[in-house]
Design an enzyme around this catalytic site. Sequence first.
Site, short mmCIF file in Angstrom:
data_model
loop_
_atom_site.label_atom_id
_atom_site.label_comp_id
_atom_site.label_asym_id
_atom_site.label_seq_id
_atom_site.Cartn_x
_atom_site.Cartn_y
_atom_site.Cartn_z
N SER A 1 0.84 -1.08 0.07
CA SER A 1 0.07 0.03 0.08
C SER A 1 0.85 1.30 0.16
O SER A 1 2.05 1.17 0.23
CB SER A 1 -0.75 -0.05 1.33
OG SER A 1 -1.71 1.23 1.54
N GLY A 2 0.15 2.41 -0.43
CA GLY A 2 0.75 3.78 -0.11
C GLY A 2 2.20 3.91 -0.64
O GLY A 2 2.77 3.46 -1.72
N ASP B 1 5.07 -7.64 3.08
CA ASP B 1 3.82 -6.96 3.59
C ASP B 1 3.16 -8.12 4.35
O ASP B 1 3.31 -9.31 3.79
CB ASP B 1 3.09 -6.19 2.92
CG ASP B 1 2.44 -5.21 3.48
OD1 ASP B 1 2.54 -3.85 3.19
OD2 ASP B 1 1.17 -5.44 4.24
N ASP C 1 4.81 -10.47 8.82
CA ASP C 1 4.51 -9.88 9.86
C ASP C 1 5.61 -9.34 10.54
O ASP C 1 6.27 -10.14 11.48
CB ASP C 1 3.59 -10.53 10.89
CG ASP C 1 2.92 -9.72 12.08
OD1 ASP C 1 3.43 -8.40 12.29
OD2 ASP C 1 1.69 -10.11 12.55
N TYR D 1 2.73 7.35 18.43
CA TYR D 1 3.08 7.42 17.19
C TYR D 1 4.21 8.22 16.92
O TYR D 1 5.43 7.74 16.30
CB TYR D 1 1.94 8.01 16.07
CG TYR D 1 2.23 8.00 14.74
CD1 TYR D 1 2.13 6.85 13.86
CD2 TYR D 1 2.85 9.17 14.11
CE1 TYR D 1 2.59 6.80 12.54
CE2 TYR D 1 3.11 9.08 12.72
CZ TYR D 1 3.16 8.02 12.01
OH TYR D 1 3.33 8.08 10.67
N THR E 1 -2.07 9.01 0.89
CA THR E 1 -1.98 7.45 1.01
C THR E 1 -3.39 7.16 1.63
O THR E 1 -4.00 7.70 2.32
CB THR E 1 -0.69 6.82 1.60
OG1 THR E 1 -0.85 7.19 3.02
CG2 THR E 1 0.69 7.29 1.25
N MET F 1 -3.37 5.41 4.54
CA MET F 1 -3.12 5.95 5.95
C MET F 1 -3.69 7.37 5.90
O MET F 1 -4.37 7.69 7.33
CB MET F 1 -1.69 5.86 6.33
CG MET F 1 -1.65 6.18 7.84
SD MET F 1 0.20 6.09 8.19
CE MET F 1 0.53 4.43 8.57
N1 LIG Z 1 0.94 8.95 4.71
C1 LIG Z 1 1.47 9.85 5.30
O1 LIG Z 1 1.04 10.89 5.39
C2 LIG Z 1 2.71 9.48 6.28
C3 LIG Z 1 3.27 10.73 6.78
C4 LIG Z 1 4.64 10.29 7.39
C5 LIG Z 1 5.08 9.02 7.71
N2 LIG Z 1 4.40 8.13 6.99
C6 LIG Z 1 4.82 6.83 7.28
O2 LIG Z 1 5.08 6.23 5.81
C7 LIG Z 1 4.98 4.83 6.02
C8 LIG Z 1 3.88 4.19 4.95
O3 LIG Z 1 2.71 4.74 5.53
P1 LIG Z 1 1.47 4.83 4.33
O4 LIG Z 1 1.02 6.02 4.43
O5 LIG Z 1 2.02 4.11 2.95
O6 LIG Z 1 0.78 3.78 4.89
P2 LIG Z 1 -0.21 2.62 4.44
O7 LIG Z 1 -1.18 2.44 5.29
O8 LIG Z 1 -0.74 2.87 2.99
O9 LIG Z 1 0.83 1.36 4.07
C9 LIG Z 1 1.35 0.75 5.25
C10 LIG Z 1 1.56 -0.82 5.06
O10 LIG Z 1 2.37 -1.26 6.06
C11 LIG Z 1 1.80 -2.54 6.06
N3 LIG Z 1 1.85 -2.98 7.51
C12 LIG Z 1 1.36 -2.73 8.88
N4 LIG Z 1 1.73 -3.16 9.63
C13 LIG Z 1 2.55 -4.46 9.19
C14 LIG Z 1 3.29 -5.55 9.86
N5 LIG Z 1 3.10 -5.81 11.17
N6 LIG Z 1 3.73 -6.33 9.17
C15 LIG Z 1 3.95 -6.06 7.73
N7 LIG Z 1 3.45 -4.92 7.13
C16 LIG Z 1 2.60 -4.17 7.89
C17 LIG Z 1 0.41 -2.59 5.70
O11 LIG Z 1 -0.17 -3.55 5.51
C18 LIG Z 1 0.45 -1.43 4.67
O12 LIG Z 1 0.68 -2.17 3.40
C19 LIG Z 1 4.62 4.28 7.37
O13 LIG Z 1 5.77 4.23 8.11
C20 LIG Z 1 4.16 5.84 7.88
O14 LIG Z 1 4.06 5.95 9.44
C21 LIG Z 1 3.17 8.37 6.42
#
Ligand SMILES: NC(=O)c1ccc[n+]([C@@H]2O[C@H](COP(=O)([O-])OP(=O)(O)OC[C@H]3O[C@@H](n4cnc5c(N)ncnc54)[C@H](O)[C@@H]3O)[C@@H](O)[C@H]2O)c1
Length: 262
Positions: A16-17, A38, A66, A170, A205, A207
Site C-alpha cells: 500500500s501507499g 507486507d 508480519d 506514534y 495514501t 493511511m
Molecule cells: N501517509 C502519510 O501522510 C505519512 C506521513 C508520515 C509518515 N508516514 C509513514 O510512511 C509509512 C508508509 O505509510 P503509508 O501512508 O504508505 O501507509 P499505508 O497504510 O498505506 O501502508 C502501510 C503498509 O504497512 C503494512 N503493515 C502494517 N503493519 C504491518 C506488519 N505488522 N507487518 C507487515 N506489514 C505491515 C500495511 O499492510 C500497509 O501495506 C509508514 O511508516 C507511515 O508511518 C506516512
Amino acid sequence: MLLSFPGVALITGAASGIGRGIAIAFAKDGCRKIAICDFNAEGLDETRALVKDTAPDAEVLQVPVDLRKESDVEQMIETTVRTFGRLDYAVNSAGVEGDNLGSAESTSDVFDHVNSVNYRGCWLCSKYQIAQMRIQEPLPSHDGRPGNRGAIVNIASQLALVSRPEAAAYCASKAAVVSFTKSDAIDYSGDNIRINCVCPGLTRTPMLERQMDIYRTAIMRAPLKRPGTIQEIADVVLFLCSSRATFVQGAAYVVDGGYTII
Ligand SMILES: NC(=O)c1ccc[n+]([C@@H]2O[C@H](COP(=O)([O-])OP(=O)(O)OC[C@H]3O[C@@H](n4cnc5c(N)ncnc54)[C@H](O)[C@@H]3O)[C@@H](O)[C@H]2O)c1
C-alpha cells in the site's frame, strides 16, 4: 546520467501507499530484482501487477511477513537472498497509525501495537538487513561512483521532529526511528553500509485518507499547502539509495512541504 539500480531492492509495507510507490519507482528507474514485503497478501498481488506493468522484465518476489515477528523478518531476508543472491537497497516503510487519543485516554495495548510495528519492526528489519549487507561485497555502481555494501532507508515522519495533539505513541515511535537510524549509521559506516531515514510530511495514501478529518487543517499549515504525493517521497528515497548519495550517512531527510520550518 540517470539514476540506476543494478542491485536487489527490498521494500516493506509494499502492499500500500508509500511502500507500493517505492517498489514501482525502483522498477521505473531500472531495478530488476525487487522483493515486496507486507502482511497484506492481496495488496502485494496488486503491487506486483503494477510493478510488472511498469517493467515486465522485473523479477518480483512477494514475501508475506508480519514485522512484529522476529522469525518472519529473519525469513524475509533469507528468502530474498536465496532468490536474488544479495540485498542492496532496503526500504522500511511498513507502519501503523495510533488511536488519536491522548496518553491518559489511550491504552498500553495501542502503545505496544504502534511501537511493535513502527519502532521494533523497523529495527528488526534493519538488524537483519545490516547482517546480510555486511557479509556481501560492495556492488559496483553503474556510473563509476564508489559502490556500497548496501543502503538502508527507514521511513520515519515529520512527527519524529515535531509533535501533534493526541499521537504520543506514534510521534515517539517515529522519533525512535530517526534515533536508531543515526546509531546504526555510526556503527556500520566501517562496513561501507549507508543508513538514512526519510521524514515524510502528510502524503496522500490510504493511511492519510483514514485520518483525513484530523489532518485537513495540518495540510494547510505547511507552506506548500497541499499533501505530498507518493512519487515525491519515493524520489527522495531512491536518491538516498542511489550512487548519487554516497556521502549521505545517518541523515533524516525531511520531505514535508515545509511543515516543520514554521
Ligand atoms: N501517509 C502519510 O501522510 C505519512 C506521513 C508520515 C509518515 N508516514 C509513514 O510512511 C509509512 C508508509 O505509510 P503509508 O501512508 O504508505 O501507509 P499505508 O497504510 O498505506 O501502508 C502501510 C503498509 O504497512 C503494512 N503493515 C502494517 N503493519 C504491518 C506488519 N505488522 N507487518 C507487515 N506489514 C505491515 C500495511 O499492510 C500497509 O501495506 C509508514 O511508516 C507511515 O508511518 C506516512
